[in-house]
Enzyme design. Sequence first.
Site, PDB file in Angstrom:
ATOM      1  NE  ARG A 195       3.871   8.854 113.709  1.00 21.89           N
ATOM      2  CZ  ARG A 195       5.140   8.874 113.297  1.00 21.89           C
ATOM      3  NH1 ARG A 195       5.687   7.809 112.721  1.00 21.89           N
ATOM      4  NH2 ARG A 195       5.870   9.947 113.484  1.00 21.89           N
ATOM      5  CG  HIS A 241       7.502  12.844 109.629  1.00 22.15           C
ATOM      6  ND1 HIS A 241       6.932  11.701 110.161  1.00 22.15           N
ATOM      7  CD2 HIS A 241       8.640  12.436 109.022  1.00 22.15           C
ATOM      8  CE1 HIS A 241       7.690  10.645 109.864  1.00 22.15           C
ATOM      9  NE2 HIS A 241       8.732  11.064 109.169  1.00 22.15           N
ATOM     10  CD  GLU A 247      12.729   8.322 113.012  1.00 26.96           C
ATOM     11  OE1 GLU A 247      13.528   8.810 112.191  1.00 26.96           O
ATOM     12  OE2 GLU A 247      12.372   7.131 112.988  1.00 26.96           O
ATOM     13  CG  ASN A 251       9.409   5.935 114.608  1.00 23.47           C
ATOM     14  OD1 ASN A 251       8.306   5.664 115.086  1.00 23.47           O
ATOM     15  ND2 ASN A 251       9.621   7.003 113.870  1.00 23.47           N
ATOM     16  CE1 TYR A 301      11.663   1.627 109.396  1.00 23.31           C
ATOM     17  CE2 TYR A 301      12.064   3.293 111.056  1.00 23.31           C
ATOM     18  CZ  TYR A 301      11.292   2.797 110.014  1.00 23.31           C
ATOM     19  OH  TYR A 301      10.158   3.447 109.618  1.00 23.31           O
ATOM     20  CD  GLU A 323       8.431   6.222 111.120  1.00 21.61           C
ATOM     21  OE1 GLU A 323       9.491   5.786 110.611  1.00 21.61           O
ATOM     22  OE2 GLU A 323       8.165   7.421 111.183  1.00 21.61           O
TER      23      GLU A 323
HETATM   24  C1  FCB Z   1      12.224   6.981 109.600  1.00 19.25           C
HETATM   25  C2  FCB Z   1      11.367   8.161 109.192  1.00 19.25           C
HETATM   26  C3  FCB Z   1      10.356   7.849 108.144  1.00 19.25           C
HETATM   27  C4  FCB Z   1      10.876   6.891 107.094  1.00 19.25           C
HETATM   28  C5  FCB Z   1      11.534   5.689 107.730  1.00 19.25           C
HETATM   29  C6  FCB Z   1      12.066   4.680 106.748  1.00 19.25           C
HETATM   30  O1  FCB Z   1      13.435   7.432 110.112  1.00 19.25           O
HETATM   31  O2  FCB Z   1      10.697   8.687 110.320  1.00 19.25           O
HETATM   32  O3  FCB Z   1       9.917   9.073 107.583  1.00 19.25           O
HETATM   33  O4  FCB Z   1      11.684   7.540 106.199  1.00 19.25           O
HETATM   34  O5  FCB Z   1      12.572   6.107 108.558  1.00 19.25           O
END
Ligand code: FCB
Length: 462
Positions: free
Chosen positions: A78, A122, A167, A291, A293, A370
Amino acid sequence: MDPLPAFPEGFLFGTATAAYQIEGAVREDGRGPSIWDTFCAEPGRVRDGHTGDRACDHYHRWPEDLELMSALGANGYRFSVAWTRVQPDGTGRADPRGLDFYEALVDGLLDRGIAPALTLYHWDLPQALQDAGGWMHRDTAHRFAEYAGLVADRLGDRIALWITLNEPFVHLTYGHSLGVHAPGETLLLDSLPAAHHQLLGHGLAVAALRERTTSPIALTNNHAPVWAASGSPEDAAAVRAYDALHNRLFTDPLLLGRYPDLTAFGVDAVPGVRDGDLDAIAAPLDALGVNYYNPVRVAAPGRGGGEGPSGLSEAGPELDGLGLPFVDVPIEGTPVTAFGWPVVPDGLRELLVGMRDRYGAALPPLVITENGCSADDAVGPDGTVDDPDRIAFLDGHLRAVHRAIEEGVDVRGYFVWSLLDNFEWSEGYHQRFGLVHVDFTTQRRTPKASFHWLRDQLRLRS
Ligand code: FCB
């Protein structure tokens, strides 16, 4: 560590990057300035004044980076296209040099059996469009669709997955509400037209892409399970409010054709919506990019907190003062990444299952576009980079994806953020997310232990 369980046939495994974070070469081959060039040039915006001017020099070193992907055994990649390489000022004819670069990259991927997943946006809006009002201005949505058409005219069916926006939630909140990302606007809730215009741009871009390609199309957003700080009804209301902003604001219009209830924010209707907009936005999608985290924990305002890991935490601990219907509360008792983000692998399973339960048949197949962690990685005296925390992170999260699949969620791929250590937005080069270490002085790439671990896991599959 045990081998990972088997994933479905055809599952995509790869890494993710973004143009401004890796390419460098910001003034080459006619590239115009984007809002990130402008933002980085303003003193105090990015830690230590770092910029993406050189980044990983991927614009020149991409053949070496393709070799790394091959060595990893990835079957997907990607990346994002820099709008200002295609249209330096965001309008008019395409500059063929920009498209040549991405065409060579895409053909290089295809030659290696790696499926290209292309993100059109992006966060690097042409500065010329920002000067005309940026995403607060409806015309930007039309400009975005025009740009999407130009890229598709060249690359069309060679792209395995088109991703319109990355995002929009983070671009809205960090970039337009809180000012910690470009374009540095601090509009708070007055930024909502920038939500609608991003979505409209997505919808118009989908139409432009459908005219030119039969490849699948998706939008990628950041998502998080939202937890309550207590069982009180007040905290439950805070969860609903935060969830509406983070998880529903961009997804309900896409999948259900309507905005979520934002009355907790004092908002009766999202401004700027015209007849037909929601129909364009809700055009059928082939996949949804997720995405992930970390989860987020919130409480009702006035109940302390303010330093938790919500999508808004980078704004600092003063969220309480903004009049929002929630405060961010730390998640305790978990490992944390170098960024301080809590590591909760099962949060990914919870998120995926929760999305399936929420949207049911309206939910298209999901792709994890992500997932990853930053760590203080350094090349040791023996020339290797030992990153056991990242191995544990990836192992845990891949198993969580597998559990979600076992629970019936249709997940088609997983992309690690990121291939390379890179420019981490307002943190500059301080957060290293790569499977490959980059020495930003010499540009030397050193695969980390996590790279070798993932390569071995992928090999076991073939
Ligand atoms: C996300 C972003 C990516 C990167 C990660 C850690 O929010 O999409 O560009 O910075 O975090």
